[in-house]
Design a protein around this motif. Structure first.
Motif, short mmCIF file in Angstrom:
data_model
loop_
_atom_site.label_atom_id
_atom_site.label_comp_id
_atom_site.label_asym_id
_atom_site.label_seq_id
_atom_site.Cartn_x
_atom_site.Cartn_y
_atom_site.Cartn_z
N VAL A 1 0.88 -1.26 0.02
CA VAL A 1 -0.01 -0.09 0.04
C VAL A 1 0.67 1.23 -0.05
O VAL A 1 2.08 1.19 0.48
N THR A 2 0.29 2.36 -0.32
CA THR A 2 1.11 3.52 -0.44
C THR A 2 1.03 4.14 0.89
O THR A 2 0.14 4.19 1.65
N THR A 3 2.22 4.70 1.40
CA THR A 3 2.39 5.28 2.74
C THR A 3 2.55 6.82 2.95
O THR A 3 2.48 7.51 3.60
N ASN A 4 3.06 7.40 1.47
CA ASN A 4 3.25 8.89 1.54
C ASN A 4 3.13 9.33 0.12
O ASN A 4 2.76 8.60 -0.90
N THR A 5 2.93 10.81 -0.10
CA THR A 5 2.64 11.34 -1.42
C THR A 5 4.12 11.50 -2.05
O THR A 5 3.68 11.75 -3.50
N SER A 6 4.97 10.78 -1.95
CA SER A 6 6.32 10.52 -2.43
C SER A 6 6.43 9.29 -3.23
O SER A 6 7.61 9.04 -3.59
N GLY A 7 5.70 8.30 -2.94
CA GLY A 7 5.54 7.21 -3.58
C GLY A 7 6.06 6.06 -2.67
O GLY A 7 6.38 5.04 -3.28
N GLY A 8 6.22 6.16 -1.36
CA GLY A 8 6.66 5.27 -0.41
C GLY A 8 5.43 4.13 -0.33
O GLY A 8 4.34 4.26 -0.40
N THR A 9 5.84 2.92 0.00
CA THR A 9 5.02 1.74 0.00
C THR A 9 5.33 0.84 1.21
O THR A 9 6.47 1.04 1.94
N PHE A 10 4.57 0.22 1.72
CA PHE A 10 4.45 -0.86 2.63
C PHE A 10 4.20 -2.07 2.34
O PHE A 10 2.81 -2.16 1.76
N SER A 11 4.71 -3.11 2.59
CA SER A 11 4.67 -4.47 2.13
C SER A 11 3.51 -5.24 2.92
O SER A 11 3.98 -5.34 4.13
N LEU A 12 2.65 -5.51 2.56
CA LEU A 12 1.75 -6.40 3.19
C LEU A 12 1.96 -8.02 2.99
O LEU A 12 1.81 -8.57 4.11
N SER A 13 2.46 -8.28 1.99
CA SER A 13 2.91 -9.68 1.70
C SER A 13 3.61 -9.76 0.55
O SER A 13 3.85 -9.08 -0.42
N THR A 14 4.80 -10.73 0.60
CA THR A 14 5.51 -11.05 -0.60
C THR A 14 4.97 -12.09 -1.69
O THR A 14 5.64 -12.45 -2.55
N GLY A 15 3.95 -12.62 -1.17
CA GLY A 15 3.18 -13.85 -1.76
C GLY A 15 2.37 -14.54 -0.98
O GLY A 15 2.07 -14.12 0.21
N ALA A 16 1.72 -15.74 -1.50
CA ALA A 16 0.89 -16.28 -0.60
C ALA A 16 1.57 -17.13 0.71
O ALA A 16 2.70 -17.47 0.77
N ALA A 17 0.78 -16.97 1.89
CA ALA A 17 1.40 -17.37 3.19
C ALA A 17 1.50 -18.85 3.23
O ALA A 17 0.66 -19.45 2.18
N THR A 18 2.12 -19.24 3.93
CA THR A 18 2.26 -20.72 4.44
C THR A 18 1.03 -21.45 4.54
O THR A 18 0.22 -20.95 5.57
N HIS A 19 0.31 -22.31 3.90
CA HIS A 19 -0.98 -22.99 4.30
C HIS A 19 -0.66 -23.84 5.50
O HIS A 19 -0.15 -24.64 5.43
N PRO A 20 -1.68 -23.59 6.28
CA PRO A 20 -1.59 -24.43 7.70
C PRO A 20 -1.95 -25.95 7.44
O PRO A 20 -1.34 -26.77 8.27
N ILE A 21 -2.58 -26.41 6.43
CA ILE A 21 -2.74 -27.82 5.98
C ILE A 21 -1.85 -28.42 5.27
O ILE A 21 -1.41 -29.50 5.57
N THR A 22 -1.45 -27.69 4.13
CA THR A 22 -0.69 -28.38 3.14
C THR A 22 0.90 -27.75 3.20
O THR A 22 1.67 -28.55 2.60
N GLY A 23 1.21 -26.69 3.87
CA GLY A 23 2.38 -25.84 3.71
C GLY A 23 3.38 -26.07 4.93
O GLY A 23 4.48 -25.60 4.73
N ALA A 24 2.87 -26.39 5.90
CA ALA A 24 3.85 -26.65 7.16
C ALA A 24 4.72 -27.78 7.07
O ALA A 24 5.65 -27.80 8.29
N GLY A 25 4.67 -28.52 6.18
CA GLY A 25 5.30 -29.82 6.15
C GLY A 25 4.75 -30.98 5.82
O GLY A 25 4.60 -31.13 4.41
N ALA A 26 4.21 -31.74 6.52
CA ALA A 26 3.31 -32.78 6.28
C ALA A 26 2.02 -32.49 5.71
O ALA A 26 1.49 -31.53 6.47
#
Length: 265
Positions: A144-169
């Motif tokens: 999202v945009t954080t200031n009028t100079s074009g600054g941004t704040f990252s919410l995510s870099t991609g899909a989060a680890t899925h609790p059922i299939t992504g934590a390991g087994a």
């Protein structure tokens, strides 16, 4: 100066004074009506330019605030869904412990319950969407945009680890439904939620800052262009009185030529 019917100096001076008074009165009335001492470039070009620039900045800050609010809503929706998932994972751990010792129909029933909760978790993850954005499933980086100079704040870099299939087994597989695997899923998922919680607080602080910045800009603009109404009201009364006296002075000056007629009687 000699008396003359061609040139009435007194009337000319009185008229000039009255015109100046009328001009000052018009300016003061405009300030009282608008509440501003600088309402156009004609009043003060430099101050008007500065105020206009700062008003534009305030408008841009509104867009920044909307972007931050949208980001906060996206994260908060993910957190709300995450709380449901954590509760479900806690139940899954109890079921996983029970499944380890269960046999026959009991094991089947426990696994059915496990599968039902897995479905609930998947539903919560899929439904954690705000304005088309799902931090759990979207593979696209979000910011999202954080200031009028074009600054941004990252919410995510991609899909989060899925609790059922992504934590390991993969907990969809019956053989993987152990307490250790569920623990791994809980630890991984709560780490994701902790990150979202930190980001939500950061967005809240940035929103607070933007609000304070807008207040400061508004105050600064007011200092530049707002009129002191108490002062202008007093000035208005004085100028109205001066105007009346000017009209009388002009009337007296205009009557001076008629006085000359008395010299020829």
């Amino acid at each position: 100066m000699a008396n003359s019917i061609n040139t009435n100096r007194g009337a000319l001076v009185a008229l000039q004074t009255l015109n100046q008074t009328n001009k000052a009165l018009e300016t003061t009335q405009n300030r009282v009506n608008t509440g501003m001492k600088v309402s156009s470039a004609k009043d003060n070009g430099a101050i008007f330019a500065i105020a206009t620039s700062q008003r534009a900045e305030m408008g841009a800050q509104d867009a920044v605030k909307q972007s931050l609010q949208r980001g906060q809503s996206i994260v908060d929706v993910a957190l709300a869904a995450g709380e449901t998932v954590v509760q479900a994972l806690t139940e899954l751990k109890s079921l996983a412990v029970a499944i380890q010792d269960a046999t026959g129909d009991t094991a089947t029933k426990l696994n059915n319950d496990f599968s039902a909760i897995v479905t609930e978790i998947n539903t919560a993850i899929t439904g954690a969407k705000f304005d088309g954005v799902n931090l759990f499933t979207d593979t696209t980086a979000r910011s999202v945009t954080t200031n009028t100079s074009g600054g941004t704040f990252s919410l995510s870099t991609g899909a989060a680890t899925h609790p059922i299939t992504g934590a390991g087994a993969d907990l969809n597989t019956v053989a993987n439904r152990t307490a250790a695997n569920v623990d791994a899923a809980i630890n991984s998922f709560t780490g994701v939620l902790a990150d979202f919680g930190t980001k939500s607080k950061s967005l809240e602080r940035q929103l607070s800052f933007v609000g304070k910045l807008q207040d400061s800009l508004e105050t600064g603009i007011g200092n530049l262009v707002d009129a002191d109404l108490a002062k202008e009201s007093a000035r208005l009364t004085a100028l109205q009185t001066k105007q009346q006296l000017g009209v009388q002075a002009l009337s007296i000056a205009n009557s001076s030529s008629s006085i000359l007629l008395g010299l020829f009687r």
